[in-house]
Design an enzyme around this catalytic site. Structure first.
Site, PDB file in Angstrom:
ATOM      1  N   ASP A 237       0.794  -1.398   0.006  1.00  0.00           N
ATOM      2  CA  ASP A 237       0.056  -0.124   0.179  1.00  0.00           C
ATOM      3  C   ASP A 237       0.731   1.231   0.048  1.00  0.00           C
ATOM      4  O   ASP A 237       1.856   1.371   0.842  1.00  0.00           O
ATOM      5  CB  ASP A 237      -0.853  -0.079   1.229  1.00  0.00           C
ATOM      6  CG  ASP A 237      -1.997   0.911   1.159  1.00  0.00           C
ATOM      7  OD1 ASP A 237      -2.780   0.787   0.182  1.00  0.00           O
ATOM      8  OD2 ASP A 237      -2.314   1.861   1.691  1.00  0.00           O
ATOM      9  N   SER A 238       0.629   2.266  -1.018  1.00  0.00           N
ATOM     10  CA  SER A 238       1.586   3.376  -0.941  1.00  0.00           C
ATOM     11  C   SER A 238       0.697   4.759  -1.240  1.00  0.00           C
ATOM     12  O   SER A 238      -0.466   4.591  -1.343  1.00  0.00           O
ATOM     13  CB  SER A 238       2.547   3.215  -2.179  1.00  0.00           C
ATOM     14  OG  SER A 238       1.649   2.652  -3.182  1.00  0.00           O
TER      15      SER A 238
HETATM   16  P1  ITT Z   1      -3.215  -1.916  -5.568  1.00  0.00           P
HETATM   17  O1  ITT Z   1      -3.951  -2.930  -6.218  1.00  0.00           O
HETATM   18  O2  ITT Z   1      -1.557  -2.482  -5.211  1.00  0.00           O
HETATM   19  O3  ITT Z   1      -3.717  -1.599  -4.235  1.00  0.00           O
HETATM   20  P2  ITT Z   1      -3.331   0.657  -6.344  1.00  0.00           P
HETATM   21  O4  ITT Z   1      -2.940   1.559  -7.392  1.00  0.00           O
HETATM   22  O5  ITT Z   1      -4.909   0.835  -5.762  1.00  0.00           O
HETATM   23  O6  ITT Z   1      -2.852  -0.669  -6.549  1.00  0.00           O
HETATM   24  P3  ITT Z   1      -2.623   1.918  -3.757  1.00  0.00           P
HETATM   25  O7  ITT Z   1      -3.683   1.568  -2.943  1.00  0.00           O
HETATM   26  O8  ITT Z   1      -1.046   1.624  -3.033  1.00  0.00           O
HETATM   27  O9  ITT Z   1      -2.128   1.175  -5.322  1.00  0.00           O
HETATM   28  O10 ITT Z   1      -2.680   3.309  -4.200  1.00  0.00           O
HETATM   29  C1  ITT Z   1      -1.873   4.416  -4.037  1.00  0.00           C
HETATM   30  C2  ITT Z   1      -2.036   5.285  -5.139  1.00  0.00           C
HETATM   31  O11 ITT Z   1      -0.596   6.061  -5.205  1.00  0.00           O
HETATM   32  C3  ITT Z   1      -2.377   4.875  -6.504  1.00  0.00           C
HETATM   33  O12 ITT Z   1      -3.251   5.932  -7.293  1.00  0.00           O
HETATM   34  C4  ITT Z   1      -1.038   4.938  -7.214  1.00  0.00           C
HETATM   35  O13 ITT Z   1      -1.214   5.006  -8.532  1.00  0.00           O
HETATM   36  C5  ITT Z   1      -0.240   6.127  -6.499  1.00  0.00           C
HETATM   37  N1  ITT Z   1       1.203   5.560  -6.457  1.00  0.00           N
HETATM   38  C6  ITT Z   1       1.540   4.521  -5.640  1.00  0.00           C
HETATM   39  N2  ITT Z   1       2.985   4.630  -6.026  1.00  0.00           N
HETATM   40  C7  ITT Z   1       3.451   5.456  -7.104  1.00  0.00           C
HETATM   41  C8  ITT Z   1       4.236   5.768  -7.620  1.00  0.00           C
HETATM   42  O14 ITT Z   1       5.500   5.019  -7.336  1.00  0.00           O
HETATM   43  N3  ITT Z   1       4.470   6.631  -8.303  1.00  0.00           N
HETATM   44  C9  ITT Z   1       3.431   7.593  -8.693  1.00  0.00           C
HETATM   45  N4  ITT Z   1       2.164   7.107  -8.075  1.00  0.00           N
HETATM   46  C10 ITT Z   1       1.936   6.085  -7.186  1.00  0.00           C
END
Ligand code: ITT
Length: 189
Positions: free
Chosen positions: A66-67
């Site tokens: 989660d990021s």
């Molecule tokens: P999961 O299925 O892995 O949850 P997700 O895209 O929903 O995929 P997150 O819940 O971790 O992932 O959402 C984090 C948001 O932050 C998401 O909109 C990502 O596109 C963005 N994000 C995460 N890491 C990033 C990175 O390295 N560069 C740019 N945006 C990032």
């Protein structure tokens, strides 16, 4: 058979992490699924819940991540809501909120959860400091990359390999891999 499985709906994330594992001679499998996420201020808690949920659901050892992007002038917004905010107000909306704001410092944080069925999850985190750009720049990467300045280039202006050397994701997964005693060249030792 892959050495580890990563559950994510985000192909951009998977591709970055696959390369990090490949450097160590490890194969990373993809389970391309989304899963329910709890509402929390803490990425750690979200990753912990998701890792446990996915380990039980897929009945195997899994990795989840989660990021989020944390902007200091906005008191950490969008943080744990990064995914929702990107889908709703998008990059343009963030830049609008930042119009005329002097302190453009921000950081990405990633929390990796590793869990085996029936066990408690382990969490590993990493972060990278940067600034919010004045405009959208670059074609590479995904998500917030076109507005996240690392030095004088956005992550979207860097190659995947360059971003992968310094990113929050690299640090979090490196910390996971180091905990597994994987050698830099080969399989688990
Ligand atoms: P999961 O299925 O892995 O949850 P997700 O895209 O929903 O995929 P997150 O819940 O971790 O992932 O959402 C984090 C948001 O932050 C998401 O909109 C990502 O596109 C963005 N994000 C995460 N890491 C990033 C990175 O390295 N560069 C740019 N945006 C990032």
């Amino acid at each position: 058979m892959p050495d580890f499985y990563f559950v994510t709906s985000n192909r951009g994330k998977y591709e970055e992490v696959r390369l990090i594992f490949e450097e160590r001679g490890l194969e990373l499998g993809l389970i391309e699924e989304s899963y329910p996420e709890i509402q929390s201020e803490s990425l750690r808690d979200i990753a912990r819940f998701s890792a446990k949920y996915c380990a039980e659901k897929f009945n195997r050892d899994v990795l989840v991540e989660d990021s989020g992007l944390f902007i200091r002038a906005l008191r950490g917004f969008p943080g744990p809501y990064s995914s929702y905010i990107l889908k709703t107000i998008s990059l343009e909306g963030i830049l609008k909120l930042m119009e005329g704001v002097k302190d453009r410092s921000a950081y990405f944080q990633a929390c990796v959860g590793f869990c085996s069925p029936g066990k408690e999850p382990e969490i590993f985190s990493g972060y990278v400091e940067g600034r919010i750009s004045e405009e959208i720049r670059g074609e590479g990467g995904f998500g917030y990359d076109p507005i996240f300045l690392y030095g004088d280039r956005t992550f979207a202006e860097m190659s995947k390999e360059e971003k992968n050397k310094v990113s929050h994701r690299r640090k979090a997964f490196e910390s996971f891999l180091n905990s597994r005693n994987t050698s830099s060249k080969g399989r688990i030792i």
